[in-house]
Design an enzyme around this catalytic site. Structure first.
Site, PDB file in Angstrom:
ATOM      1  N   HIS A  46       8.211   5.456  34.544  1.00  0.00           N
ATOM      2  CA  HIS A  46       8.084   4.247  33.841  1.00  0.00           C
ATOM      3  C   HIS A  46       7.891   3.211  34.834  1.00  0.00           C
ATOM      4  O   HIS A  46       8.340   3.150  36.085  1.00  0.00           O
ATOM      5  CB  HIS A  46       9.282   3.996  32.992  1.00  0.00           C
ATOM      6  CG  HIS A  46       9.212   4.827  31.805  1.00  0.00           C
ATOM      7  ND1 HIS A  46      10.090   4.672  30.844  1.00  0.00           N
ATOM      8  CD2 HIS A  46       8.531   5.992  31.269  1.00  0.00           C
ATOM      9  CE1 HIS A  46      10.051   5.427  29.706  1.00  0.00           C
ATOM     10  NE2 HIS A  46       9.081   6.263  30.266  1.00  0.00           N
ATOM     11  N   GLU A  48       9.947   0.352  35.210  1.00  0.00           N
ATOM     12  CA  GLU A  48      11.258   0.138  35.757  1.00  0.00           C
ATOM     13  C   GLU A  48      11.445   1.161  36.911  1.00  0.00           C
ATOM     14  O   GLU A  48      12.110   0.599  37.932  1.00  0.00           O
ATOM     15  CB  GLU A  48      12.122   0.133  34.722  1.00  0.00           C
ATOM     16  CG  GLU A  48      11.830  -1.186  33.638  1.00  0.00           C
ATOM     17  CD  GLU A  48      11.288  -0.184  32.280  1.00  0.00           C
ATOM     18  OE1 GLU A  48      11.603  -0.580  31.130  1.00  0.00           O
ATOM     19  OE2 GLU A  48      10.335   0.450  32.447  1.00  0.00           O
ATOM     20  N   CYS A  76      13.913   1.174  27.816  1.00  0.00           N
ATOM     21  CA  CYS A  76      14.631   2.576  27.103  1.00  0.00           C
ATOM     22  C   CYS A  76      15.619   2.794  27.572  1.00  0.00           C
ATOM     23  O   CYS A  76      16.307   2.381  28.718  1.00  0.00           O
ATOM     24  CB  CYS A  76      13.539   3.593  27.254  1.00  0.00           C
ATOM     25  SG  CYS A  76      13.311   4.306  28.840  1.00  0.00           S
ATOM     26  N   CYS A  79      15.344   3.974  31.399  1.00  0.00           N
ATOM     27  CA  CYS A  79      15.541   2.774  32.344  1.00  0.00           C
ATOM     28  C   CYS A  79      16.534   1.818  32.549  1.00  0.00           C
ATOM     29  O   CYS A  79      17.075   1.537  33.557  1.00  0.00           O
ATOM     30  CB  CYS A  79      14.129   2.001  31.952  1.00  0.00           C
ATOM     31  SG  CYS A  79      12.606   2.943  32.083  1.00  0.00           S
TER      32      CYS A  79
END
Length: 143
Positions: A46, A48, A76, A79
């Site tokens: 992801h 992040e 999420c 993250c």
């Protein structure tokens, strides 16, 4: 957020869910990321996570307690867990995420002080632009 949006657009162009993230320290960007889950075939790829990895290398520390995270989509749970573990004290995000959001939309793990000092959260920065990018991406995917 403008820089994060640039990376989100880059993710979309590569066929990834358009999420971009940047980390700043002393008014300079030290970490950038965009989703690469499909390309890497890796669930943790992801935006992040990429930004945290790059910022940690730049500072030579996993502790990012003097940094700011800016991301186009609400983080999420995975993250947000990484953000909290990295001790990032400020999270800025654009679009909320009712399906996966862990900063108020579905869950709010940002307020749980059992995970350390809760970060300051700034929501809805350029939210319309962030949401439009996501809508356009998923609309194209469905056709």
């Amino acid at each position: 957020m403008t820089e994060a949006l640039t990376h989100a657009k880059s993710a979309a162009a590569a066929g990834e869910v358009p999420v971009g993230a940047v980390i700043a320290h002393n008014n300079a960007i030290i970490g950038i990321g965009r989703n690469t889950t499909e390309n890497d075939q890796c669930v943790v790829a992801h935006a992040e996570i990429h930004a945290i990895q790059q910022a940690s290398k730049q500072l030579g520390s996993w502790r990012l307690n003097e940094c700011i995270m800016c991301v186009t989509l609400e983080p999420c749970t995975m993250c947000l867990g990484a953000i909290r573990l990295a001790r990032i004290p400020v999270i800025i995000f654009g679009a909320g995420d009712s399906a996966q959001g862990a900063v108020g939309s579905l869950y709010d793990l940002s307020l749980d002080d059992r995970l350390g000092t809760p970060p300051r959260v700034i929501r809805n920065i350029k939210a319309a632009e962030c949401q439009a990018l996501l809508k356009e991406f998923f609309s194209r995917l469905r056709t």
